[in-house]
Scaffold this active site. Structure first.
Site: not given
Ligand code: ME8
Length: 659
Positions: A19, A22, A127, A130, A144, A147, A298, A301
């Protein structure tokens, strides 16, 4: 060659489709990579997907498929989304790949041998969103905060990593390197967290509860906890790149992680203590940005308020979103995303700003000078002021980028364009054009207006690579932006080449009207409602994946009469270098003649003889130069070098229905 920079995004969980949240981080790293290349640096960009852990298993179960099939599907969706929106990464790592698993096991063994991993029983609040235990102080109203669900109590025997042992060295490192975690707010947050003792990190899950993970090398009854696994992607994928190279020594000292604040603790505490334990040097830099908010929450999904990059691109163009991201967000702070705000910024900065400046100056130049760019004219005070301003903006731009103050860089570009707009209004070239005695003045104004557009396009190039390339080509500046031409030269005043003739004005940045905005917002609301219902536990109302093209109803599909056909004869067609003539038996009196555009895949058409294919049997016959084509044969991979006909495994007969 300048510096080396190794830039990473987080590897995203595959329990959600990509989304805008990301996309922001991924686009940010794409922009930084392009920026560094333009500056003559060696930049390497890595992204990927995080595929183990409880929530992935839950997501697969919800869809009734095996985790492996599920992760393959969603990981592909991430990779193809990034490709579709023009993200130029160097490597895409998946935590289910052998190169990654091998390194995780090697590191676990190393840390265990050092005595930093031990077995114990633990109870805590977990959680799943997380994928970590939360401390009581992190909860908001017992939930949390990210979430908005209550964590579950988990009590089990597991392996633990002694983080506390490395706390002192970590604090020393943070204190000795003030810019290591940026912006400073997050550095302070980490330092204040480190004032408390660090609880041991549970790094395993018993297979009796979770099988989907990397097996511990020292106990096959357990798999590795997903964060201990995931963080190591930053090392595993450069130890062995997708091309099989070991770039660790070249890249690791230059590693710059980019994340959002949700995963600050894992990157600023878990990760460096893991590295210290594994005797791997610490990464160079951690850049932490804020959230894109939808309303007060935030965008995520699980909260059902997402905006998809693919659909955004179709409606409004992804490069315009890239611009919006960089104009709008102050690095480290949260920002709101609404379609209304996007459209407002787009219309004022791009449609009325850059686009309008380009088109008004161009059209006067085309009308009065046949589109010819004249040599750099003598300048007066008014132009000098603009030239100085352009030089200052270009000089400060790298400073802003290095400090991650992207919005300031964009603000200054807007300032330069605004000043040029005023200059055009004051000098009124449309009036100068009517007075033959003022031809020189007109040349000067046209040159100045277009030269500012050129410089602004160079400055905006990492943010809007395709759009600015179109403008630069139109203006005749075809010099590469890959670092082979020094930055000072690219941005120096006088880059427009005398004698270049402007072609057709590219239609850039059409205004977005209210109607379009309303239509897209309504679609987005419906999508959000669907996702919210689904996140709340309702069965998926429809598949998770966006329609690729225009949707059709099942009744439309039922109109197709698809049949099994057997190719009896296949031959080249003289005078048609793309076509083959196939005689296909679909159980009728005589085989049908079908002309199919698959010659590139079958230079020796005889290999098709006897093959079972799918024929669209009720397609209206089409008269061609070579005779009638009486149907169509389905093939996959059109437009690629993988083109081949669809076929069957199984005992099917000519004329059998395909549905
Ligand atoms: O945490 N605003 O993956 P994730 C800004 N797999 N950035 C956002 C966002 C938002 N509303 N939503 C998501 C994980 N992001 C782990 C990471 S790394 C070794 C493992 C972005 O799919 C932002 O970069 O939950 C956030 O840190 C990341 O997506 C979290 O992605």
């Amino acid at each position: 060659m300048g510096r080396t920079v190794y830039l990473t995004t987080p590897i995203y969980y595959v329990n959600a489709e990509p989304h805008i949240g990301h996309s922001y981080t991924t686009i940010l790293v794409d922009v930084l990579t392009r920026y560094h290349k333009m500056m003559g640096d060696r930049a390497y960009f890595q992204t990927g997907t995080d595929e183990h852990g409880e929530k992935i298993v839950q997501a697969a179960q919800k869809r009734g498929i095996e985790p492996q099939e599920y992760v393959d599907r969603v990981s592909d969706l991430f990779a193809s989304t990034w490709q579709d929106i023009g993200i130029a990464y160097d490597d895409f790592v998946r935590t289910t790949e052998p190169r990654h698993k091998a390194l995780v096991q090697e590191v676990l063994q190393r840390v265990k041998d050092k005595g930093d991993i031990y077995f114990d029983e633990y109870a805590g609040l977990y959680c799943v969103g997380c994928e970590r235990y939360l401390t009581a102080t992190e909860l908001k109203d017992g939930k949390c905060p990210d979430h908005e669900v209550e964590p579950k109590e988990v009590k089990e025997a597991n392996y633990f990593f002694n983080m506390e042992k490395y706390k002192g060295r970590l604090i020393e490192h943070i204190e000795a390197n003030p810019g290591w975690i940026r912006p400073e707010r997050f550095r302070n947050e980490v330092l204040s967290f480190l004032k408390q003792p660090l609880e041991p990190l549970c790094i395993s899950r018993p297979k009796s509860r979770l099988e989907w993970g990397i097996e511990l090398p020292f106990d096959d009854a357990f798999v590795t906890y997903v964060w201990f696994d995931a963080l190591l992607n930053y090392v595993s994928a450069v130890k062995e790149t997708a091309k099989g190279e070991d770039l660790f020594d070249a890249l690791w000292p230059a590693c710059n992680h980019v994340i959002a604040k949700d995963i600050l603790k894992t990157h600023a505490i878990y990760w460096p203590t893991m590295l210290l334990a594994a005797d791997i040097p610490l990464f160079k830099q951690l850049d932490v940005h804020g959230y894109w908010l939808a309303g007060d929450s935030k965008m995520s999904k699980s909260l059902g308020n997402v905006v998809r990059p693919g659909s955004f691109d179709r409606h409004f163009g992804i490069e315009n979103l890239r611009y919006f991201f960089f104009r709008e967000m102050k690095f480290g702070r949260d920002s709101s995303f609404t379609y209304e705000l996007f459209v407002e910024r787009y219309n004022s900065d791009l449609a009325n700003g850059l686009g309008n400046l380009l088109s008004r100056v161009s059209s006067i130049c085309k009308k009065n000078r046949g589109g010819a760019i004249r040599p750099v004219p003598e300048v007066t005070g008014a132009e000098e002021a603009l030239i100085d301003k352009a030089a200052t903006v270009a000089q400060r731009y790298p400073e802003h980028f290095e400090q991650r103050d992207f919005h300031l860089a964009v603000e200054e570009i807007r300032g330069l364009l605004g000043a040029t707009d005023n200059y055009i209004n004051t000098t009124a070239p449309w009036k100068l054009a009517k007075d033959p005695d003022r031809a020189e003045e007109l040349d000067r104004v046209l040159y100045t207006g277009l030269e500012v557009v050129r410089i602004a396009s160079i400055l905006l190039h990492p943010i809007m690579p395709r759009t600015t390339r179109t403008i630069l080509d139109y203006l005749g500046d075809e010099r590469p932006t890959d670092g082979s031409v020094p930055w000072d030269q690219l941005t120096a005043w006088g880059g427009l080449t005398a004698g270049h003739i402007l072609g057709d004005v590219p239609r850039m940045f059409p205004r977005i009207d209210e109607k379009k905005l309303e239509q897209v917002s309504a679609e987005a609301e419906a999508e959000a409602a669907r996702a919210t219902a689904e996140a709340a536990g309702a069965a998926p109302v429809r598949g998770d994946f966006e329609p690729i093209g225009e949707e059709i109803a099942i009744e439309d599909f039922a109109k197709l009469d698809l049949r099994v056909g057997v190719v009896r004869e296949a031959s080249l067609v003289e005078g048609a270098d793309k076509l083959l003539r196939l005689m296909v038996d679909i159980g009728e009196e005589r085989p049908r003649q079908v002309f199919a555009g698959i010659r590139s895949a079958y230079p020796e058409p005889a290999v098709l003889e006897g093959r079972h294919v799918i024929v669209v049997a009720n397609l209206k016959p089409r008269k061609m130069k070579f005779g009638f084509s009486e149907g169509m044969v389905l093939a996959g991979g059109g437009g690629t070098d993988r083109l081949c006909t669809a076929t069957f495994k199984g005992d099917l007969r000519p004329g059998d229905k395909v549905s």
